[in-house]
Design an enzyme around this catalytic site. Structure first.
Site, short mmCIF file in Angstrom:
data_model
loop_
_atom_site.label_atom_id
_atom_site.label_comp_id
_atom_site.label_asym_id
_atom_site.label_seq_id
_atom_site.Cartn_x
_atom_site.Cartn_y
_atom_site.Cartn_z
N PHE A 134 25.00 42.18 50.81
CA PHE A 134 25.33 40.88 51.38
C PHE A 134 24.69 40.77 52.76
O PHE A 134 24.18 39.72 53.14
CB PHE A 134 26.85 40.74 51.49
CG PHE A 134 27.30 39.37 51.90
CD1 PHE A 134 27.33 38.34 50.98
CD2 PHE A 134 27.67 39.11 53.21
CE1 PHE A 134 27.73 37.06 51.37
CE2 PHE A 134 28.08 37.84 53.60
CZ PHE A 134 28.11 36.82 52.67
N ARG A 157 14.59 53.03 65.57
CA ARG A 157 15.66 52.08 65.78
C ARG A 157 16.08 51.46 64.45
O ARG A 157 15.25 51.22 63.57
CB ARG A 157 15.24 50.96 66.75
CG ARG A 157 14.96 51.44 68.16
CD ARG A 157 16.25 51.83 68.88
NE ARG A 157 16.02 52.20 70.26
CZ ARG A 157 15.86 53.44 70.68
NH1 ARG A 157 15.87 54.44 69.80
NH2 ARG A 157 15.69 53.70 71.96
N ARG A 185 39.23 40.30 59.51
CA ARG A 185 37.84 40.58 59.85
C ARG A 185 37.54 42.06 59.70
O ARG A 185 38.28 42.92 60.16
CB ARG A 185 37.55 40.13 61.28
CG ARG A 185 37.44 38.62 61.47
CD ARG A 185 36.41 38.03 60.55
NE ARG A 185 35.96 36.71 60.97
CZ ARG A 185 35.16 35.96 60.25
NH1 ARG A 185 34.73 36.37 59.07
NH2 ARG A 185 34.78 34.77 60.70
N GLU A 219 31.62 23.19 58.10
CA GLU A 219 32.63 24.24 58.19
C GLU A 219 33.97 23.70 58.69
O GLU A 219 35.03 24.18 58.28
CB GLU A 219 32.14 25.36 59.12
CG GLU A 219 30.99 26.18 58.55
CD GLU A 219 31.40 27.03 57.36
OE1 GLU A 219 32.61 27.27 57.18
OE2 GLU A 219 30.51 27.44 56.59
N GLU A 223 37.08 24.67 56.45
CA GLU A 223 38.07 25.62 56.98
C GLU A 223 39.31 24.95 57.54
O GLU A 223 40.38 25.58 57.57
CB GLU A 223 37.42 26.49 58.07
CG GLU A 223 36.34 27.43 57.55
CD GLU A 223 35.94 28.48 58.58
OE1 GLU A 223 36.44 28.42 59.73
OE2 GLU A 223 35.14 29.37 58.23
N SER A 240 24.96 40.30 69.68
CA SER A 240 24.87 41.73 69.97
C SER A 240 23.40 42.16 69.84
O SER A 240 23.01 42.82 68.87
CB SER A 240 25.75 42.54 69.00
OG SER A 240 25.80 43.90 69.36
N PRO A 241 22.55 41.78 70.80
CA PRO A 241 21.11 41.96 70.65
C PRO A 241 20.64 43.39 70.59
O PRO A 241 19.49 43.66 70.21
CB PRO A 241 20.54 41.24 71.88
CG PRO A 241 21.65 41.25 72.88
CD PRO A 241 22.91 41.14 72.08
N GLU A 246 21.98 38.69 64.42
CA GLU A 246 22.89 37.55 64.30
C GLU A 246 22.78 36.64 65.53
O GLU A 246 22.81 37.11 66.67
CB GLU A 246 24.32 38.03 64.13
CG GLU A 246 25.27 36.95 63.67
CD GLU A 246 26.60 37.51 63.22
OE1 GLU A 246 27.22 36.91 62.32
OE2 GLU A 246 27.02 38.55 63.76
N GLU A 270 34.56 31.28 48.22
CA GLU A 270 34.01 32.22 49.19
C GLU A 270 35.04 33.26 49.61
O GLU A 270 34.86 33.98 50.59
CB GLU A 270 33.49 31.47 50.41
CG GLU A 270 32.32 30.55 50.09
CD GLU A 270 31.72 29.89 51.31
OE1 GLU A 270 32.14 30.24 52.44
OE2 GLU A 270 30.83 29.05 51.14
#
Length: 316
Positions: A134, A157, A185, A219, A223, A240-241, A246, A270
């Site tokens: 996923f 990396r 989560r 959304e 939601e 979160s580079p 993301e 979903e």
């Protein structure tokens, strides 16, 4: 062995080069090698191409390869020999969404303070498919330019490959209240958090061909059963580079919020199990003081609202 006719997107020479790993002039593949057929079968199955009589890989009669097709082909063929075509086919929707995110990243942002050095200066020695589910994980062996000049040592990396997401904080400026969603989560659960249910803004993936604002509005309906009458961007940023692709698009969404303090939302298709909370402004701000607001998008959204609240209330 008969020739193979390459139809649909495979009429595009750039896509043929990605799929076959070599240049092929024209749409007819003469005397195909076994490896050619294996690569074509892998791509066709993963990409969902149909087989048309004896002329294999014919799909869209108009042909041509869009930029999204090319990026998807790079992902699919990068997994050749590592991940089965059937597994890739099951994840086609996510692969397509990740490809769309990659294309969106090419727009870039200003470099008035940070380095304007571009990604094509990075010396990538190897790329490795570590996981294709996923979500995806890739490994890189590379060197990059340094601030002192020259190139860094070779480094290994790994990066988590995700999609762009749209997040929206629904706000009722007349009643001065916000709506938050709560759901289980995996991040907190995997970290060992004893309470892995989180309070968050409404959030979801930006689908291919969809703008972040459209995704935020969609959304909100899915939601929280809300129709947003006004949407304004807060920020767009990496979450979160150091380890993830993301990318978040945050919005405020003005709407009429219900009197009920709690509700239910989400799509069964979903597997979403969502509880909604309506809080007055002061109650929402207390989440910052107590620490119950403990994820970045919620904290940023509430701080942004506190700064812009008077202006938004004057709109209505």
């Amino acid at each position: 062995m008969s020739d193979v006719i390459l139809g649909g997107p495979l009429r595009d020479s750039r896509l043929r080069r990605v799929v076959l790993g070599r240049d092929v002039s024209g749409k007819r593949l003469t005397d195909p090698r076994e490896e050619d057929l294996a690569r074509l079968d892998h791509y066709a199955t993963a990409a969902g191409l149909s087989f048309v009589s004896g002329e294999r890989y014919g799909t869209d009669p108009d042909g041509g390869a869009a930029a999204l097709d090319l990026v998807m082909a790079e992902v699919i063929m990068g997994a050749f020999g590592h991940v089965s075509a059937g597994t890739l086919a099951e994840r086609r929707g996510m692969i397509r969404a990740r490809a769309a995110s990659r294309l969106a990243a090419s727009e870039g942002v200003p470099a008035d303070v940070r380095s304007a050095t571009t990604a094509d200066t990075i010396d990538v020695r190897s790329r490795e498919v570590l996981h294709e589910g996923f979500y995806a994980m890739r490994g890189f062996d590379l060197r990059h330019p340094t601030f002192g000049g020259g190139m860094s040592d070779r480094v290994r990396r790994e990066v988590f490959i995700a999609t762009d997401a749209a997040l929206v904080l629904p706000y009722d400026p007349v009643r001065d209240r916000v709506l938050l969603v709560e759901q289980f989560r995996m991040g907190p659960f995997g970290r060992g958090d004893p309470r892995p249910w989180m309070l968050e803004p409404v959030a979801g993936r930006v689908d291919p061909g969809e703008t972040p604002e459209h995704a935020a509005r969609r959304e909100a309906r899915e939601e929280a059963n809300l129709d947003l009458r006004y949407v304004e961007p807060m920020s767009s940023h990496y979450c979160s580079p150091g380890c993830s692709t993301e990318y978040f698009h945050l919005f405020i969404g003005l709407c009429d919020l219900p009197d009920e303090a709690e509700g239910r939302g989400g799509l069964e298709t979903e597997h979403e199990d969502i509880r909604t909370h309506v809080l007055d402004f002061e109650g929402a701000m207390r989440l910052l003081d107590t620490g119950e607001a403990d994820n970045g998008p919620l904290i940023l959204s509430l701080l942004w609202l506190a700064r812009n609240r008077d202006r938004l209330r004057a709109i209505c």
